[in-house]
Write a protein that holds these residues in place. Structure first.
Motif, PDB file in Angstrom:
ATOM      1  N   UNK A   1       0.801  -1.234   0.000  1.00 28.51           N
ATOM      2  CA  UNK A   1       0.000   0.000   0.000  1.00 28.51           C
ATOM      3  C   UNK A   1       0.827   1.273   0.000  1.00 28.51           C
ATOM      4  N   UNK A   2       2.130   1.142  -0.185  1.00 26.95           N
ATOM      5  CA  UNK A   2       2.988   2.311  -0.058  1.00 26.95           C
ATOM      6  C   UNK A   2       2.666   3.426  -1.029  1.00 26.95           C
ATOM      7  N   UNK A   3       2.085   3.088  -2.161  1.00 29.30           N
ATOM      8  CA  UNK A   3       1.787   4.127  -3.153  1.00 29.30           C
ATOM      9  C   UNK A   3       0.535   4.916  -2.818  1.00 29.30           C
ATOM     10  N   UNK A   4      -0.260   4.458  -1.850  1.00 28.10           N
ATOM     11  CA  UNK A   4      -1.532   5.125  -1.552  1.00 28.10           C
ATOM     12  C   UNK A   4      -1.382   6.333  -0.650  1.00 28.10           C
TER      13      UNK A   4
ATOM     14  N   UNK B   1       2.759   8.671   3.937  1.00 27.07           N
ATOM     15  CA  UNK B   1       3.137   8.323   5.312  1.00 27.07           C
ATOM     16  C   UNK B   1       3.712   6.917   5.414  1.00 27.07           C
ATOM     17  N   UNK B   2       3.426   6.079   4.409  1.00 22.70           N
ATOM     18  CA  UNK B   2       3.980   4.721   4.450  1.00 22.70           C
ATOM     19  C   UNK B   2       5.509   4.734   4.403  1.00 22.70           C
TER      20      UNK B   2
ATOM     21  N   UNK C   1       8.253   5.874  11.450  1.00 22.93           N
ATOM     22  CA  UNK C   1       7.590   6.007  12.745  1.00 22.93           C
ATOM     23  C   UNK C   1       6.230   5.336  12.785  1.00 22.93           C
ATOM     24  N   UNK C   2       5.952   4.431  11.880  1.00 24.59           N
ATOM     25  CA  UNK C   2       4.650   3.779  11.869  1.00 24.59           C
ATOM     26  C   UNK C   2       4.511   2.813  13.047  1.00 24.59           C
TER      27      UNK C   2
ATOM     28  N   UNK D   1      -1.419   9.255  14.890  1.00 21.76           N
ATOM     29  CA  UNK D   1      -2.710   8.608  15.079  1.00 21.76           C
ATOM     30  C   UNK D   1      -3.499   8.378  13.803  1.00 21.76           C
ATOM     31  N   UNK D   2      -2.933   8.720  12.630  1.00 20.54           N
ATOM     32  CA  UNK D   2      -3.642   8.462  11.370  1.00 20.54           C
ATOM     33  C   UNK D   2      -3.629   6.978  11.043  1.00 20.54           C
TER      34      UNK D   2
END
Length: 801
Positions: free
Chosen positions: A594-597, A600-601, A605-606, A618-619
Motif C-alpha cells: 500500500x505504499x503508493x496510496x 506516510x507509508x 515512525x509507523x 494517530x492516522x
C-alpha cells in the motif's frame, strides 16, 4: 481485499487494550482458584507405570551390598534400577557435575536416592522399594565448618577437578569469594563507635504446594518425551541427555503445570529417574513425590553463620565493615558458587561503606544439599547487616531509619565490588515512604463492641488477633507491641559473566479475519505471571487484541531459569525484541502493498495499534488484517542484557551484576512475652519496581515475597540432627505461614525507570524476601529488648526456657 485509502484518526477507544501497565487478568488464575488447572501431578497415560525412589536412611555411609531380588519378584514390578544399571553418564550438576544419579557406593546425605522401582501401581512400587535390601557401613558425619575443614576431616569429594577446586583452601569448601576494598585498618582507627555480632540463619525450605512430578514417555525413535514441572527446561536437558546416553534432540521436554518453585526446581529431582525407567521398560513412567519425599527431593536455602563488624563516626557515617559468611552447601554443589558470589558482593547492604574486608564461602557437608531459594545468598546477609544497623543506631542514639538514610546509597554510589550503581537507587526514599505509612491502630484484639452483638461488648478480646490466634492461649496478658525497619539490596538476573540470554519466537498472522500474535518461549511459568506479561508485551508492540501463548518446551531456544527475578527482564526483553522485528516485517509488507496510496507509508515512525497501521500522529493507514492477508511474519530471536564479568577471586572487584533492586519494610508485631508467641500485625513495604508491567501482579509478587520472609523470621526451618538426619520432613512439623499468620501488607510502589532494562522495569520477586525477615525480628527486639541473633525466632528464644 479491502484497502484503507483515506487516512482516518485512531480514537482512544480503538487503541489496543490489555497492554503493559495494565492489571490484566491472568489466564491461569481462575482455573487455579477453582481447582481446574492441570498440574504435573495430574498427568496421565493409559498404560503408564509408577516410579518410586528408595532413599538412604543415613547421612554418610558406604554401601556394602544391594539385593533387589525380592523387589524384582514382586507382582506388578517391571523394573528395579541401581547405580550399576545406569547406561551412560552417572553424575550431573548445575555448575559442578558432582551429584550421582543414584548413589555410587557412598551416600552423602539423608534421603539420597539409592534405587528406583517401576510398577503398575504407586503402592506396589513403594512396597517393592521397601523390599530392597541395602547393607550400609556408616561413616563419620561432616555437619559444620569444624568437622568439614578441621584436622583429619573426611573428604566428601576426593579428587575434585572442578573450576573452583584450585581456588579454595580445603577440598570440603565448594567455593570462596573475598571482597576487599579501601583500608579497613585505617578506617577502624578513626571509628568512634564499633559494633559486632554473630548471626545465624536456619535452613528454609521452598515449601511449594505442588510436589515434584512428571511423566516420561518413550518414543519410537529411541528417544523420550518428558512432561515435567521445572524452572529451567534447557538446563534440565543439558544435564539429562548425557545421563540417558542420548543426543539432546531425542530428549524432548514440555513444561507441565508447576505448583510453585522459589528455586527448589532448578536442580534435577525425578527427571532422570522417570526417563531411565521409561527407557528401561519401554512404557510411560510417572513419578509424583509425596510431601515426605519432596523435602528430600530438592535443595533448600543455605543455612548460614555470619560474623559482622562495623565502625562509624559519632555523627552516624559508616567507615568500614568486615564480615565472614559461612554457608552450608550440604552434600552436593548445586548452585552454591553463585550463592557465595551473591552473599559476598551484597553483604554490605544498600549502604555506602568505602572500606570492606569480606569473606564468603560454602561448605560441603553431609547435611541436605542446598542451592537456589528466593533471595539466593542475599537473604542471609541482609538479616545480619540490618541487625548491625539497629545496633549502630542504638549506640549512637539515632533513630534507626535516620541512621540508615544517612548511609543510604543512591545512583552513582560504588559497591564494595567497585561496580558503580548506574540506575536509580532510591534507598532513602523507600525508607521515608515506608516510615510515613500510617501505623495500624493499637490493640486490634480488643473489640469496639456493637449494639447488634450483645455478646461482643466493647473491650472484649478477639483471640484471632492475638499471638497464638485461635489456640486461645492468651487474652492479652503480657502482650507488647514493637515496630522495626529494614531495607535490602538484591541483584537481578544471572551474574559474574554468565551468558544470560533468552529466546522468543513470535508469529503474526490472520486467523478467521482477525490478526493474532503467537508467542513461543521456553519460560517456565511457575506462578509468577510471565504468560500474562508476554501477552501484554505482544499487544503493546503489535497492536493486536488476540495473543496465543504456546506451551513452553525445548522446540524453541532456551529462556533460562525462572529465578533471580530475571524472567520479565530477560524473556520479556526477548519477546519485546522479537515483536519489534515482527512489527518491522509487517510494516514492510504494508509498504510493499500500500505504499503508493499515502506518503506516510515511507515514514519510519509507523505503529501497530488497535489492529491497524497508524502514524505516530494517530492516522490510520490500513487494517493489519489487510496488510498480512494470507502471509505470516514469523521470527525467533535471542536477547541478552548487557554483559557482566566474574569477580576477581582475590579482591572481589568486578562489574558482577546487571541490575539491583531495592525494598524496605516496616514490621509491626505484638509479642506475648510470657508465652513467647508472636503476632505480626502489619508488614508494610515500599519498593522500586522500575516499571510495573502488570501492577496487580507486581503487588502480588511483593506480598508473596514478604510472606516468605515472614516465614523465615518466625517459623520456617528444616531441623537437621547432629547425625545429619532431617527431623521434620512434613507440613505437620515444618510450619509455613497460613492466611491466619499473614498480616496486612500495604505496598507503596515506586517506578523509577532503569534505562538499561526493557520498559525501564526492575526485577521484583526476590527483594521483598530480604528485608521482611530482619524487619520482623527488629520489631520483636523492640518489643522484648532481646538480642535475637538467629532466625527463625522460636518461643524459647523469647522466654529463655
Amino acid at each position: 481485499m479491502a484497502v484503507t485509502r483515506t487516512p482516518t484518526s485512531l480514537t482512544q477507544g480503538s487503541r489496543t487494550k490489555g497492554g503493559i501497565g495494565e492489571s490484566t487478568l491472568r489466564p491461569d488464575g481462575t482455573l487455579k482458584v477453582t481447582g481446574e488447572f492441570a498440574y504435573a501431578s495430574d498427568l496421565w497415560h493409559e498404560d503408564m507405570l509408577w516410579g518410586f525412589t528408595l532413599r538412604s536412611p543415613h547421612a554418610h555411609a558406604r554401601i556394602v551390598s544391594v539385593d533387589i531380588a525380592e523387589a524384582l519378584a514382586t507382582a506388578g514390578v517391571e523394573a528395579v534400577m541401581t547405580h550399576a544399571d545406569l547406561p551412560a553418564e552417572t553424575r550431573y550438576g548445575l555448575e559442578i557435575k558432582d551429584t550421582p544419579v543414584l548413589a555410587d557406593g557412598v551416600v552423602r546425605y539423608h534421603g539420597e536416592p539409592v534405587a528406583l522401582v517401576a510398577a503398575d501401581h504407586p503402592e506396589t512400587a513403594r512396597r517393592a522399594a521397601a523390599k530392597i535390601k541395602v547393607e550400609y557401613a556408616e561413616l563419620p558425619v561432616v555437619t559444620d565448618e569444624e568437622s568439614a575443614t578441621g584436622p583429619g576431616a573426611p573428604l566428601l569429594h576426593p579428587g575434585r577437578h572442578d573450576d573452583h577446586a584450585a581456588h579454595v583452601p580445603h577440598p570440603n569448601i565448594v567455593h570462596r569469594q573475598p571482597v576487599v576494598r579501601g583500608d579497613v585498618a585505617a578506617a577502624k582507627a578513626r571509628a568512634d563507635v564499633v559494633v559486632s555480632g554473630d548471626y545465624e540463619v536456619g535452613m528454609q525450605d521452598q515449601a511449594f504446594l505442588g510436589p515434584e512430578s512428571g511423566l516420561a514417555v518413550p518414543a519410537e525413535d529411541g528417544g523420550v518425551d518428558l512432561y515435567i514441572a521445572t524452572q529451567w527446561l534447557h538446563a534440565d536437558l543439558r544435564q539429562l541427555a548425557p545421563v540417558l546416553g542420548l543426543p539432546e534432540d531425542k530428549v524432548r521436554m514440555t513444561l507441565s503445570g508447576v505448583g510453585g518453585a522459589f528455586g527448589g526446581r532448578e536442580d534435577l529431582s525425578m527427571q532422570a529417574h522417570a526417563c531411565l525407567l521409561a527407557l528401561r521398560t519401554g512404557k510411560p513412567v510417572k513419578i509424583v513425590y509425596n510431601r515426605f519425599e519432596s523435602f528430600f527431593g530438592h535443595v533448600h536455602r543455605h543455612p548460614a553463620k555470619l560474623h559482622y563488624e562495623h565502625g562509624a563516626t559519632k555523627d552516624g557515617k559508616l567507615l568500614y565493615m568486615t564480615c565472614r559468611i559461612v554457608l552450608d552447601g550440604g552434600a552436593y554443589a548445586s548452585s552454591s558458587p553463585a550463592v557465595v558470589g551473591n552473599a559476598a558482593s551484597l553483604s554490605a547492604g544498600p549502604y555506602v561503606v568505602d572500606n570492606v574486608d569480606i569473606e564468603a564461602l560454602a561448605l560441603y557437608t553431609n547435611n541436605p544439599p542446598c542451592g537456589a531459594m528466593r533471595g539466593f545468598g542475599a537473604v542471609q546477609a541482609c538479616f545480619a547487616y540490618e541487625a548491625q544497623m539497629d545496633k549502630l543506631a542504638a549506640e549512637l542514639g539515632l533513630d534507626p531509619v535516620e541512621f540508615r538514610r544517612r548511609n543510604a546509597m543512591e545512583q552513582g554510589a560504588v559497591m564494595p565490588t567497585g561496580q558503580v550503581v548506574d540506575s536509580p537507587a532510591p534507598v532513602a526514599e523507600l525508607l521515608r515512604r515506608v516510615k510515613a505509612m500510617p501505623l495500624p491502630p493499637e490493640r486490634q484484639w480488643l473489640s469496639a463492641g456493637s449494639p447488634d452483638s450483645p455478646g461482643n461488648p466493647a473491650g472484649s478480646v478477639d483471640v484471632r488477633a492475638l499471638p497464638g490466634g485461635l489456640s486461645n492461649t492468651t487474652h492479652g496478658e503480657g502482650v507488647v507491641r514493637g515496630v522495626g525497619y529494614a531495607v535490602g539490596i538484591k541483584n537481578v538476573g544471572f551474574s559474574e559473566g554468565f551468558d544470560d540470554y533468552s529466546t522468543a519466537r513470535v508469529r503474526l498472522e490472520v486467523v478467521a479475519g482477525v490478526p493474532v500474535a503467537v508467542v513461543h518461549t521456553a519460560m517456565a511459568e511457575v506462578g509468577q505471571g510471565g504468560v500474562t506479561v508476554h501477552a501484554q508485551i505482544a499487544r503493546t508492540e503489535l497492536g493486536v487484541s488476540q495473543v496465543t501463548i504456546q506451551p513452553a518446551d525445548t522446540r524453541v531456544g532456551s529462556a533460562g531459569s525462572t529465578s533471580a527475578s530475571r524472567q520479565t527482564y530477560v524473556t520479556g526483553g526477548a519477546v519485546k525484541h522479537a515483536c519489534e522485528a515482527v512489527r518491522a516485517g509487517a510494516l514492510e509488507l504494508g509498504r510493499a502493498k500500500f505504499g503508493t496510496y499515502h506518503p506516510a507509508w515511507a515514514s519510519a515512525e509507523l505503529l501497530l495499534e488497535g489492529g491497524k497501521v497508524v502514524t505516530d500522529g494517530g492516522e490510520v493507514l490500513a487494517d493489519l488484517a489487510d496488510v498480512l492477508g494470507d502471509e505470516a511474519v514469523d521470527i525467533e530471536l535471542e536477547w541478552r542484557h548487557r554483559p557482566t564479568q566474574p569477580f576477581d577471586l582475590v579482591t572481589g572487584q568486578g562489574f558482577g551484576h546487571v541490575q539491583y533492586s531495592f525494598a524496605a519494610h516496616r514490621a509491626v508485631v505484638e509479642v506475648d512475652t510470657e508465652l513467647g508467641l508472636v503476632k505480626v500485625v502489619e508488614l508494610a513495604c515500599a519498593q522500586d519496581v522500575g516499571k510495573a508491567l502488570n501492577p496487580q501482579s507486581v503487588i502480588g509478587q511483593i506480598q508473596g515475597g514478604t510472606t516468605q520472609g515472614l516465614g523465615l523470621a518466625v517459623m520456617e526451618e528444616i531441623v537437621v540432627e547432629k547425625d545429619g538426619r532431617v527431623r521434620n520432613p512434613s507440613f505437620t512439623d515444618y510450619l509455613i505461614p497460613t492466611i491466619l499468620d499473614t498480616p496486612t501488607i500495604p505496598v507503596d510502589m515506586l517506578e523509577l525507570a532503569d534505562d538499561h532494562a526493557p520498559y525501564g522495569l526492575r526485577g521484583v520477586g526476590e527483594a521483598p524476601t530480604l528485608s521482611s525477615t530482619p524487619a520482623v525480628v527488629s520489631a520483636i527486639r523492640a518489643a522484648t529488648g532481646l538480642a535475637l541473633n538467629r532466625v527463625p525466632v522460636r518461643p524459647e528464644h523469647l522466654t529463655g526456657t
